[in-house]
Motif scaffolding. Sequence first.
Motif, mmCIF file in Angstrom:
data_model
loop_
_atom_site.group_PDB
_atom_site.id
_atom_site.type_symbol
_atom_site.label_atom_id
_atom_site.label_comp_id
_atom_site.label_asym_id
_atom_site.label_seq_id
_atom_site.Cartn_x
_atom_site.Cartn_y
_atom_site.Cartn_z
ATOM 1 N N THR A 38 1.021 -0.552 0.132
ATOM 2 C CA THR A 38 0.466 -0.012 0.312
ATOM 3 C C THR A 38 0.709 1.654 -0.231
ATOM 4 O OG1 THR A 38 -2.075 -0.923 1.619
ATOM 5 C CG2 THR A 38 -1.496 1.027 1.385
ATOM 6 N N TRP A 39 1.991 1.220 0.810
ATOM 7 C CA TRP A 39 2.707 2.468 1.037
ATOM 8 C C TRP A 39 4.119 2.025 -0.455
ATOM 9 C CZ3 TRP A 39 2.187 6.835 3.153
ATOM 10 C CH2 TRP A 39 2.119 6.739 4.453
ATOM 11 N N ARG A 40 4.166 1.603 -0.798
ATOM 12 C CA ARG A 40 5.229 1.630 -2.050
ATOM 13 C C ARG A 40 4.423 2.177 -2.778
ATOM 14 N NH1 ARG A 40 7.907 -4.232 -2.120
ATOM 15 N NH2 ARG A 40 9.317 -3.635 -0.326
ATOM 16 N N GLN A 41 3.072 1.972 -3.286
ATOM 17 C CA GLN A 41 2.229 2.531 -4.439
ATOM 18 C C GLN A 41 2.173 3.855 -4.212
ATOM 19 O OE1 GLN A 41 1.148 0.502 -6.522
ATOM 20 N NE2 GLN A 41 0.895 2.901 -8.373
ATOM 21 N N TYR A 42 1.540 3.987 -3.210
ATOM 22 C CA TYR A 42 0.847 5.390 -2.597
ATOM 23 C C TYR A 42 2.548 6.490 -3.177
ATOM 24 C CZ TYR A 42 0.858 9.806 -0.021
ATOM 25 O OH TYR A 42 1.130 11.236 0.595
ATOM 26 N N TYR A 43 3.775 5.898 -1.957
ATOM 27 C CA TYR A 43 4.676 6.792 -3.064
ATOM 28 C C TYR A 43 4.573 6.930 -4.782
ATOM 29 C CZ TYR A 43 5.865 7.272 1.760
ATOM 30 O OH TYR A 43 6.267 7.497 3.187
ATOM 31 N N VAL A 44 4.049 5.887 -5.510
ATOM 32 C CA VAL A 44 4.384 5.643 -6.884
ATOM 33 C C VAL A 44 3.389 7.071 -7.239
ATOM 34 C CG1 VAL A 44 3.691 4.665 -8.778
ATOM 35 C CG2 VAL A 44 5.124 3.479 -7.387
ATOM 36 N N ASN A 45 2.065 7.406 -6.430
ATOM 37 C CA ASN A 45 1.008 8.380 -6.475
ATOM 38 C C ASN A 45 2.117 9.120 -5.651
ATOM 39 O OD1 ASN A 45 -0.343 6.610 -7.770
ATOM 40 N ND2 ASN A 45 -1.167 5.909 -5.810
ATOM 41 N N ALA A 46 2.097 10.162 -5.899
ATOM 42 C CA ALA A 46 3.205 10.978 -4.765
ATOM 43 C C ALA A 46 3.897 11.426 -5.885
ATOM 44 C CB ALA A 46 3.635 10.535 -3.374
#
Length: 307
Positions: free
Chosen positions: A157-165
Amino acid sequence: MVVRRKGGKDHINQSFKQIDSSTWLIGSLMLSRSPDLSNNATWNDISDNSSYTLTVAPTFHDLTTSSPNSPFINLVHEAGDASAVWSIGNCAFCKVKYIEEGVTSESTTLDFVQAQNPSFDTPKVIYHAFGKDRSYLFLERLPGRTLDSAWPNLNETWRQYYVNAVVNTCKEMSEWAGNRLGGVDNRDVPEYFLQPQGADDFSTLQTTCEAIGMDCSKFVFYHADLGPSNIIVEEEPMLGKIGIIDFEISGYFPRSWIRTKFRLSSGMNLSASASNDPTWWRSEIQKALGANGFEDCAEAWMKWSAS
């Protein structure tokens, strides 16, 4: 202009010289550490209640120096013989690199970015000095750690969050328009991926972009090196705030270069110690950029590069 790099005792990684346990020589500057906070210091390090002061070294001096042997000064990064970075105490860095003629300085770019009031954090410039062939950039350290070092402990979840960020950050910066390919002060940017073979400066990058088929009718701001080591995240993810460092090659580019650079640059991979799938980061970024309407010219670039 081709930069003449030096070796031996003049190698870029030998730019810091220790005079005594609390004083160092860096080019024409002297850095002194005091075990107390001071209103007169160049900066204070509240983590251990110390302070650091930069002064100009005596023009004619006969100082006995040695390589740094101090818990307060540590070489933390080397880019071959081109640049090196030292940590100073717990809240500052010094980046030493060769001066490239006609190129926008990183401090100028940082001042510009901060003036845009971005949603992400950037390091404050403490001091920037220029010697005969090298620049000495002192920066505040952003709190947190690099995304690369945090990666092994992040869930999906956090890995994908940082991609989107980071994709959102690219979109945000692409709203800052320029009138030519280059730096924010109308000088050049040192983007070697777009430099023709045999060229000794960066004045013809737009010609490269046109040859590749990029739309050069307008130019947008791009960091151009958003690998996991240049993204700062919280020690433990909570709010999801990010910081961005290393604006050496940032400037105005054709919009399609944003996604294309992620397709091409292995320098934006995760490190081998962070992941057994090092290309995952930039692969996910470029796919997300594509979903947001950013064009990809990687195949055209590869044909141009091979010609």
